[in-house]
Write a protein that holds these residues in place. Sequence first.
Motif: not given
Length: 541
Positions: A267-277, A286-287, A397-404
């Motif tokens: 997800q941090l890399s831009g691969v994951g659910p579009r709405e979340l990112l 990639h969505d 599992v969902h990230i909450t920010s772009a902070d690794p």
Amino acid sequence: MTRQADFDYIIIGSGAAGAILAHRLSADGRFNVCLLEAGPKDHHPFLHVPAGFIKMIFNPRFAWQFKTAPNAQTCEREIPIPQGRTLGGSTSINGLVFNRGQQADYDHWANLGNSGWDYQSVLPYFRKIEHRKEGDEQLRGRDGLLPVSDIDWTHPICEAFIEGAEQQGIPRNPDYNGAYQQGVGYFQRTIHHGLRMSTARAYLRPAMRRPNLTLLCNSLATRVLFDGKRATGVEYLDLKTRALTRLTARREIIVSAGAVNTPKLLQLSGVGPRELLDSINIPIVHDLPGVGANLKDHYSVRIVGRVRNSTTLNEQARGLRLVRQIANWLCRRPSILALSPSLVHIFWKSTEELERPDLQGVFTPASYRQGYVGMLDDYPGMTCGFWQHRPRSSGHVHITSADPLAAPIVQPNYLKESEDREVLVKGIRLARRLLASKALSPYMDTEALPGADHQSDEDLLAYARRYGVSSYHLNGTARMGPASDSMAVVDDQLRVHGLENLRVIDSSIMPEIPSANICAATMMIGEKGADLVLQPSTVHG
């Protein structure tokens, strides 16, 4: 930002699968391999003494201290779900049980559209892992790198418990990793000569002498780098110097960071659910909606009894008794220091109509305060716990920010499905019956938890909600499945759908939770995954 030399393969995570991949991919010297591990080296002695897990599992230096998000079904508690953060990953801090699961688990994986993942196809990889003398040689491995041993320490309460189970119709099974799982007996463990056999010890130590393997510890992967849809490298943060560095890979990036950190990194890399990112302003590469979905775990509940007429581990872990146990361990004699936390297994069915067990039970002549692992009770105690093999409840599992460095939201949704609640209550009742057996009666004093006042299904479910805990068997967050499955993340070659030169090889890819502790299955995925990477016929794009 600095840049280092190219590698053929970059592996992110040195756990149950990652350490095996590093060993196999570097074995013949053709490829330059880099292994990134966010944690330190496994030098601490408690990582190698089996009983040391009590000190290590909640140590933030060696374990990620993740917690579940609050959930109404579990009294809005934040339940600890530590995951390994050192060489060997969770194999360096786990409960040391070696449990493959049921043959039907893997046949089901194949039936979901994953060719080559049926039981007969994965059996050679289970055998490839094992170094074991006992059992059917057609089913068990003799020449693997990982010693799988039987218990060498016995206790009269364990023998009485097993006898009591047999009195209630549960047969003794000398090899639950053999032809069938059902029954009662002693667990097989990854212990050899009194020492924990992590994948770091069994696989990495031999590999680290090779000049074509580069190991980078204290190195947190922050992003997979892409050129369009092609993975080209990894950015990582040196946790000691705080320097950011980029590595490039000529062949592949392999993410083996576990069921929490793998979807987090994707997800941090831009691969994951579009709405979340989009919600946290991460550019979409990639969505892929399945990244972080399908999270499953085993939710366990333990019954605690006070013991009479015997000495339990609670007393043997203190004072002069402990000194004697340490002396035994140093002399390589049977000792409580060389035990797994659970000694006896029970695989059984919640109802007679079922074709195969849907419950796993554990028993040990010890008890922990409020049923938690980490602090022994101050009275003689014993514990019998159960979890549902194949829960229907799943989470994310969902990230909450772009902070690794920020922890993600981890929500397993324990007990969300009514069937899971019903089966778990039946497991609690089975644990009670086993503790009340005639054979165990000389040792069973009273029930400490939940206590005699909990009798109805509602009472027992309320206890399960309040005191149930994770079994630390998180999986499924990058599910394997065909391209027609909109929530699948990887194909049956473990390649990420829609991207090139990127694979996930760890417990995240499990399409369904196995009927077992997941460590053995994750090691099998590492062994099979290595073969998939090295197959000349494998083509990307």
